[in-house]
Design an enzyme around this catalytic site. Structure first.
Site, PDB file in Angstrom:
ATOM      1  CD  GLU A  67       0.930  11.446   5.041  1.00 31.34           C
ATOM      2  OE1 GLU A  67       0.477  10.743   5.954  1.00 31.34           O
ATOM      3  OE2 GLU A  67       1.417  10.966   4.000  1.00 31.34           O
TER       4      GLU A  67
ATOM      5  NE  ARG B 235      -2.327   7.134  11.223  1.00 29.60           N
ATOM      6  CZ  ARG B 235      -3.315   6.249  11.349  1.00 29.60           C
ATOM      7  NH1 ARG B 235      -3.497   5.643  12.503  1.00 29.60           N
ATOM      8  NH2 ARG B 235      -4.128   5.965  10.346  1.00 29.60           N
ATOM      9  CB  SER B 236      -2.575  12.341   7.069  1.00 28.22           C
ATOM     10  OG  SER B 236      -3.671  11.779   7.747  1.00 28.22           O
TER      11      SER B 236
ATOM     12  CG  ASP C 225      -0.407   3.977   1.217  1.00 22.51           C
ATOM     13  OD1 ASP C 225      -1.189   3.077   0.861  1.00 22.51           O
ATOM     14  OD2 ASP C 225      -0.481   4.538   2.334  1.00 22.51           O
TER      15      ASP C 225
ATOM     16  CD  GLU D 299       1.430   1.961   3.092  1.00 21.83           C
ATOM     17  OE1 GLU D 299       2.578   2.429   2.892  1.00 21.83           O
ATOM     18  OE2 GLU D 299       0.645   2.453   3.918  1.00 21.83           O
TER      19      GLU D 299
ATOM     20  CG  ASP E 289      -1.382   1.545   6.615  1.00 24.13           C
ATOM     21  OD1 ASP E 289      -1.538   1.339   7.823  1.00 24.13           O
ATOM     22  OD2 ASP E 289      -1.484   2.700   6.123  1.00 24.13           O
TER      23      ASP E 289
ATOM     24  CD  GLN F  90      -3.402   7.856   1.896  1.00 19.69           C
ATOM     25  OE1 GLN F  90      -4.594   7.661   2.073  1.00 19.69           O
ATOM     26  NE2 GLN F  90      -2.503   7.419   2.738  1.00 19.69           N
TER      27      GLN F  90
ATOM     28  CE  LYS G 246       0.022   4.634   8.996  1.00 23.58           C
ATOM     29  NZ  LYS G 246      -1.182   4.599   8.130  1.00 23.58           N
TER      30      LYS G 246
ATOM     31  CE  LYS H 275       3.566   5.906   3.979  1.00 25.86           C
ATOM     32  NZ  LYS H 275       2.415   5.032   3.797  1.00 25.86           N
TER      33      LYS H 275
HETATM   34  P1  PGA Z   1      -3.316   8.269   7.488  1.00 22.93           P
HETATM   35  O1  PGA Z   1      -2.591   7.746   6.185  1.00 22.93           O
HETATM   36  O2  PGA Z   1      -2.310   8.736   8.457  1.00 22.93           O
HETATM   37  O3  PGA Z   1      -4.190   9.364   6.954  1.00 22.93           O
HETATM   38  O4  PGA Z   1      -4.140   7.120   8.011  1.00 22.93           O
HETATM   39  C1  PGA Z   1      -1.314   7.261   6.140  1.00 22.93           C
HETATM   40  C2  PGA Z   1      -1.246   5.970   5.377  1.00 22.93           C
HETATM   41  O5  PGA Z   1      -2.267   5.453   4.885  1.00 22.93           O
HETATM   42  O6  PGA Z   1      -0.165   5.408   5.262  1.00 22.93           O
HETATM   43 ZN    ZN Z   2      -1.071   3.562   4.155  1.00 23.21          ZN
END
Ligand code: PGA
Ligand code: ZN
Length: 384
Positions: free
Chosen positions: A177, A341-342, A205, A260, A287, A144, A312, A363
Site C-alpha cells: 500500500e 485495500r492492498s 493495524d 485495529e 476489521d 501490518q 470495506k 484510511k
Molecule cells: P487487505 O488489508 O486489503 O490486504 O485485506 C487491509 C487491512 O487489513 O486493513
Molecule cells: Zn485491517
C-alpha cells in the site's frame, strides 16, 4: 435512466493481479467501475467472484437483457438491482452497482456522493506511514500498518512526515500500500513514528489474525527487554492475556489513539475485554472481526467488542449490506472508518462513498496512482 449496454473485462490491479471492470452505456456515455481485493483478508469475507473472475465476466454480459428492461431513477432502484447479481460474487455485484451509481449521478447532474446525502462532511485522513505484516516481506514489522490521523487540510503534515521517515528509513522500499518497510520490532517502529511526530493522533493495524495460530500470537521480532537492570532476550510468543497486556503497554507508552485488529478475528471476548480497558479514549477497531457484516457487528455490539469498525464494501459484497452496516454502527455509536485495500484499482469512488455515507475517517495510503486517485477525488469533493 435506461441502460443501453453492459460489459465486463479483466483489468490489472495495483499488484498486477486481475480485477473486474464493468462498463455501463447510457444515452450519456460509458461509465466504468472496478473493485479492489485484499491480501490479509478476513475469514468471514464473501467470495469476490463465484466460479472465478472469468465466470463473472460471462455472467455480467448475460445481464444485458434484464438490465436494459430496468428503469433506474433512484439509489433505491440501484440497490434492489443487486439481487440480480447475487450469485456472481461480491466484487462483480459492486462493480455493476458502482457503474450504475456513476451513470445515475451523471444523469441527475450531481456527484456520486450527492445520491446519498445533501450534507457534506469531509472525513479525516488516516494515512499509512510504515507497512509490514503480510503486506511486506519477512524482513518487516509484525504489525501490518502504522498510521497517522490528520485533517485533510493538514495533509501536508503527513506528506512531510512520510518523506522524512522514507529519507532515514526507506532503504527497504515500500509495502503493497506504499508504506515504508522497516525491518525493526513493532515497538521500535512506534518509537520512530513518535520521534518524527510527537503530537498527532497515531495508531496501528495489527492485523493480528495473520500471526495468530492455535492460541498463540507469534512475533517476528521484539525489542530487547530489561529485568533487574539486565538485558534479557524477549519471548516472541504471547497468549491472549499477554497480547492484551502488550497492546495496553504500547497504547500507553506511545499514546496511540487508533488500534485495529489487535486480536484474532474470532475473539469477540478478547476485543470486549480490551475495549473495556482502553476504549474510553482509544478507537478499538474491528476489521477482520466484523468484515463489514451486519450480523457480526450485532454480535460485537452486544458483547461490547470494539468501539469502531472498518467499512470495506467488498468484504460483504454489496452496497445494500454496506449501508445497513454503517447505519447499525451509527446506532451502536461505533466510529466508522472506510478503507482502501492492498490490491487497489484506480477507481476513486471510495471517496464519494466516504462522504455520501457520512463516514468520519478514510484510511488510505499516500502514494501510487490507485491511492492518490482517491485522495485527489476527496479534495475535488471539497469544492463541489
Ligand atoms: P487487505 O488489508 O486489503 O490486504 O485485506 C487491509 C487491512 O487489513 O486493513
Ligand atoms: Zn485491517
Amino acid at each position: 435512466m435506461k441502460v443501453k449496454d453492459i460489459s465486463a473485462r479483466k483489468i490489472l490491479n495495483s499488484i498486477a493481479n486481475f480485477s473486474l471492470e464493468v462498463s455501463i452505456t447510457t444515452k450519456d456515455g460509458i461509465f466504468k467501475s472496478s473493485v479492489p481485493a485484499g491480501t490479509s483478508k478476513g475469514k468471514h469475507e464473501v467470495k469476490e467472484y463465484i466460479g472465478g473472475i472469468d465466470a463473472a465476466v460471462k455472467n455480467i454480459t448475460k445481464l444485458k437483457r434484464t438490465i436494459k428492461k430496468t428503469n433506474f431513477s433512484s439509489l433505491k432502484d440501484i440497490l434492489s438491482f443487486e439481487e440480480k447479481t447475487k450469485g456472481y460474487g461480491g466484487n462483480a455485484t459492486l462493480a455493476v452497482t458502482y457503474s450504475l451509481l456513476k451513470a445515475l449521478a451523471y444523469e441527475k447532474k450531481v456527484p456520486v456522493w450527492k445520491l446519498f446525502t445533501k450534507k457534506k462532511k469531509i472525513p479525516m485522513l488516516l494515512n499509512k506511514m510504515i507497512g509490514g505484516g503480510v503486506h511486506a516481506g519477512e524482513e518487516s514489522t509484525t504489525f501490518q500498518e502504522f498510521l497517522v490521523l490528520q485533517k485533510p487540510t493538514n495533509l501536508k503534515k503527513n506528506i512531510s512526515l512520510f518523506k522524512k521517515i522514507g529519507k532515514d528509513w526507506g532503504f527497504h522500499g515500500r509495502d503493497l500500500e506504499g508504506g515504508w518497510v522497516i525491518n525493526v520490532s513493532d515497538e521500535k517502529a512506534l518509537q520512530i513514528l513518535r520521534k518524527y511526530d510527537k503530537t498527532s493522533k497515531i495508531g496501528v493495524d495489527m492485523a493480528a489474525s495473520e500471526f495468530y495460530h492455535d492460541g498463540i500470537y507469534k512475533y517476528k521480532k521484539m525489542s530487547l527487554a530489561r529485568t533487574d537492570g539486565k538485558i534479557v532476550m524477549p519471548k516472541l510468543t504471547k497468549d491472549t492475556a499477554e497480547q492484551i497486556r502488550f497492546v495496553r503497554y504500547l497504547k500507553n507508552r506511545y499514546d496511540m489513539y487508533y488500534i485495529e485488529d489487535p486480536l484474532d478475528e474470532n475473539d469477540f471476548r478478547g476485543f470486549a475485554e480490551l475495549t473495556s480497558r482502553i476504549g474510553k479514549n482509544t478507537l478499538v477497531v474491528g476489521d477482520d472481526l466484523f468484515t463489514t457484516n451486519p450480523e457480526r457487528l450485532k454480535k460485537g455490539a452486544k458483547l461490547g467488542a470494539a468501539n469502531a469498525c472498518i467499512v470495506k464494501p467488498n468484504q460483504v459484497g454489496s452496497l445494500s449490506k454496506t449501508i445497513e452496516f454503517v447505519n447499525l454502527a451509527k446506532k451502536y455509536k461505533y466510529t466508522t472508518i472506510i478503507s482502501h485495500r492492498s490490491q487497489e484499482t484506480n477507481d476513486s469512488i471510495l471517496a464519494d462513498l466516504a462522504v455520501g455515507l457520512q463516514i468520519p475517517i478514510i484510511k488510505i495510503g499516500l502514494t501510487g496512482g490507485e491511492r492518490v486517485s482517491k485522495i485527489n477525488r476527496l479534495f475535488e469533493i471539497m469544492g463541489e
